[in-house]
Motif scaffolding. Structure first.
Motif, mmCIF file in Angstrom:
data_model
loop_
_atom_site.group_PDB
_atom_site.id
_atom_site.type_symbol
_atom_site.label_atom_id
_atom_site.label_comp_id
_atom_site.label_asym_id
_atom_site.label_seq_id
_atom_site.Cartn_x
_atom_site.Cartn_y
_atom_site.Cartn_z
ATOM 1 N N ASP A 1 6.444 7.885 2.905
ATOM 2 C CA ASP A 1 5.120 7.369 2.565
ATOM 3 C C ASP A 1 5.234 6.071 1.787
ATOM 4 N N ASP A 2 6.232 5.990 0.911
ATOM 5 C CA ASP A 2 6.407 4.809 0.076
ATOM 6 C C ASP A 2 6.795 3.594 0.904
ATOM 7 N N ALA A 3 7.390 3.826 2.057
ATOM 8 C CA ALA A 3 7.807 2.710 2.907
ATOM 9 C C ALA A 3 6.630 2.097 3.649
ATOM 10 N N VAL A 4 5.516 2.810 3.719
ATOM 11 C CA VAL A 4 4.312 2.316 4.393
ATOM 12 C C VAL A 4 3.309 1.902 3.329
ATOM 13 N N LEU A 5 2.971 0.632 3.275
ATOM 14 C CA LEU A 5 2.096 0.135 2.224
ATOM 15 C C LEU A 5 0.765 0.869 2.179
ATOM 16 N N GLU A 6 0.229 1.174 3.363
ATOM 17 C CA GLU A 6 -1.076 1.829 3.406
ATOM 18 C C GLU A 6 -1.063 3.216 2.771
ATOM 19 N N ASN A 7 0.116 3.827 2.651
ATOM 20 C CA ASN A 7 0.211 5.158 2.060
ATOM 21 C C ASN A 7 0.447 5.132 0.553
ATOM 22 N N LYS A 8 0.639 3.937 -0.012
ATOM 23 C CA LYS A 8 0.921 3.839 -1.441
ATOM 24 C C LYS A 8 -0.368 3.900 -2.257
ATOM 25 N N LEU B 1 -5.207 -6.194 -1.109
ATOM 26 C CA LEU B 1 -3.910 -6.265 -1.780
ATOM 27 C C LEU B 1 -2.781 -5.948 -0.810
ATOM 28 N N VAL B 2 -2.974 -4.937 0.041
ATOM 29 C CA VAL B 2 -1.961 -4.600 1.055
ATOM 30 C C VAL B 2 -1.713 -5.802 1.961
ATOM 31 N N LEU C 1 -2.692 2.703 -5.545
ATOM 32 C CA LEU C 1 -2.979 1.376 -6.093
ATOM 33 C C LEU C 1 -1.948 1.004 -7.156
ATOM 34 N N ALA C 2 -1.559 1.968 -7.989
ATOM 35 C CA ALA C 2 -0.558 1.705 -9.020
ATOM 36 C C ALA C 2 0.773 1.282 -8.405
ATOM 37 N N GLU C 3 1.176 1.948 -7.326
ATOM 38 C CA GLU C 3 2.428 1.607 -6.652
ATOM 39 C C GLU C 3 2.345 0.223 -6.001
ATOM 40 N N LEU C 4 1.182 -0.104 -5.457
ATOM 41 C CA LEU C 4 1.008 -1.427 -4.848
ATOM 42 C C LEU C 4 1.090 -2.528 -5.904
ATOM 43 N N LYS C 5 0.536 -2.269 -7.082
ATOM 44 C CA LYS C 5 0.601 -3.258 -8.158
ATOM 45 C C LYS C 5 2.053 -3.512 -8.570
ATOM 46 N N VAL C 6 2.834 -2.438 -8.635
ATOM 47 C CA VAL C 6 4.252 -2.587 -8.980
ATOM 48 C C VAL C 6 4.963 -3.432 -7.927
ATOM 49 N N GLU C 7 4.704 -3.144 -6.658
ATOM 50 C CA GLU C 7 5.352 -3.898 -5.585
ATOM 51 C C GLU C 7 4.944 -5.363 -5.621
ATOM 52 N N ALA C 8 3.661 -5.624 -5.883
ATOM 53 C CA ALA C 8 3.198 -7.008 -5.976
ATOM 54 C C ALA C 8 3.921 -7.732 -7.110
ATOM 55 N N GLY C 9 4.061 -7.064 -8.254
ATOM 56 C CA GLY C 9 4.757 -7.669 -9.386
ATOM 57 C C GLY C 9 6.212 -7.975 -9.075
ATOM 58 N N GLU C 10 6.865 -7.071 -8.336
ATOM 59 C CA GLU C 10 8.265 -7.297 -7.973
ATOM 60 C C GLU C 10 8.425 -8.478 -7.025
ATOM 61 N N LEU C 11 7.373 -8.792 -6.277
ATOM 62 C CA LEU C 11 7.413 -9.933 -5.366
ATOM 63 C C LEU C 11 6.996 -11.235 -6.047
ATOM 64 N N GLY C 12 6.682 -11.148 -7.348
ATOM 65 C CA GLY C 12 6.260 -12.344 -8.067
ATOM 66 C C GLY C 12 4.797 -12.691 -7.855
ATOM 67 N N LEU C 13 4.009 -11.709 -7.391
ATOM 68 C CA LEU C 13 2.589 -11.934 -7.144
ATOM 69 C C LEU C 13 1.761 -11.425 -8.322
ATOM 70 N N VAL C 14 0.552 -11.943 -8.441
ATOM 71 C CA VAL C 14 -0.403 -11.345 -9.364
ATOM 72 C C VAL C 14 -0.670 -9.918 -8.886
ATOM 73 N N GLU C 15 -0.629 -8.958 -9.789
ATOM 74 C CA GLU C 15 -0.725 -7.552 -9.382
ATOM 75 C C GLU C 15 -2.002 -7.269 -8.611
ATOM 76 N N ILE C 16 -3.113 -7.792 -9.076
ATOM 77 C CA ILE C 16 -4.370 -7.665 -8.342
ATOM 78 C C ILE C 16 -5.270 -8.827 -8.757
ATOM 79 N N LEU C 17 -5.902 -9.459 -7.783
ATOM 80 C CA LEU C 17 -6.750 -10.605 -8.076
ATOM 81 C C LEU C 17 -8.025 -10.117 -8.757
ATOM 82 N N PRO C 18 -8.338 -10.663 -9.933
ATOM 83 C CA PRO C 18 -9.464 -10.126 -10.713
ATOM 84 C C PRO C 18 -10.821 -10.548 -10.162
ATOM 85 N N ALA C 19 -11.851 -9.863 -10.641
ATOM 86 C CA ALA C 19 -13.219 -10.282 -10.339
ATOM 87 C C ALA C 19 -13.473 -11.618 -11.018
#
Length: 273
Positions: free
Chosen positions: A57-64, A186-187, A66-84
């Motif tokens: 499940d972790d290998a498929v982004l759609e199955n992660k 985010l995905v 939101l917290a896991e996606l934020k971690v992955e975004a941070g590891e890629l050097g991205l903003v974890e989530i674009l704010p309002a």
């Protein structure tokens, strides 16, 4: 897609079947020694199957989550989530003959909704000048139509209390108010970052910087390498629409904000016209 793992009963049945293949006359089932062994084996391998499912499940982004996606975004050097973000644009002001100095952060209120806006550039403004403002509140409800009236909360000397939302060349007023980036968005951003790594001033790096510009809900950017000859790049971007079919055209102020952020984030040897 999800990894299919056997249930405990299926594991027990498989063990007993394999046992009978080797000893056709053996008694199996609950209460028998092979049955006990089968249940013990199923209980032992159950956590292993569960862990394998979690990894799959972790290998498929759609199955992660939101917290896991934020971690992955941070590891890629991205903003974890674009704010309002809140809407931005210009208002025209009424001043005395000598003008009025409006400081950054001076508040104005849209009374029908209670949404607050603030000046974003300290300057001496004369009568009829266009003053850049940005909503302090966020979301699509901060957008205002041209001609709407704001009231300065503590107007400085020489400034009239009312300000009128300016109509720009495209017919917009205050625009760009957007909600926080959705999990689906985010995905898509993570997938794009993996497919198009942002490095060494390539188009992907310009796109990444544009989407992270503060106060502007950038949807995506588009680069045009060598548009003015070798070593040059042209760049434009669209906004995240606040609704299906909504406008994605940035205003002059939003273009200026994104341009300033991109220029300020790139090394000095990346000059601009």
């Amino acid at each position: 897609e999800k990894l299919i793992i056997p249930t405990r009963d299926e594991s027990i049945a498989k063990y007993e079947r394999d046992y009978r293949l080797r000893m056709p006359d053996a008694r199996v089932g609950e209460g028998t020694l092979p049955g006990i062994d089968a249940r013990l084996c199923a209980d032992m391998i159950g956590p292993l199957y569960a862990e394998a499912s979690r990894f799959a499940d972790d290998a498929v982004l759609e199955n992660k989550t939101l917290a896991e996606l934020k971690v992955e975004a941070g590891e890629l050097g991205l903003v974890e989530i674009l704010p309002a973000v809140g809407a931005s644009g210009f208002v025209t002001v009424i001043t005395s003959g000598g003008g009025a100095t409006i400081l950054t952060g001076t508040l104005a209120l849209y009374e029908p909704t209670g949404v607050k806006y603030q000046c974003t550039a300290t300057a001496l403004y004369t009568n009829g000048s266009q003053v850049p403002v940005q909503a302090i509140d966020t979301g699509p409800n901060t957008d205002l139509a041209p001609g709407s009236t704001l009231k300065w909360q503590s107007p400085p000397s020489g400034l009239g209390q009312n300000a009128t939302v300016y109509t720009d060349a495209q017919g917009f007023g205050l625009t760009g108010g957007r909600n926080e980036e959705t999990q689906v968005e985010l995905v898509a951003r993570i997938k794009d970052a993996k497919a198009n790594p942002a490095v060494a001033g390539n188009v992907a790096e310009y796109r990444k910087l544009a989407t992270e510009a503060p106060g502007v809900a950038v949807q995506d950017g588009f680069g045009y390498p060598c548009i003015s000859g070798p070593g040059t790049i042209g760049f434009c971007f669209t906004l995240r629409p606040d609704e299906t079919g909504g406008s994605r055209i940035p205003t002059a102020g939003q273009r200026a904000t994104v341009k300033a952020h991109v220029i300020g984030s790139m090394p000095a040897d990346d000059s601009y016209p």
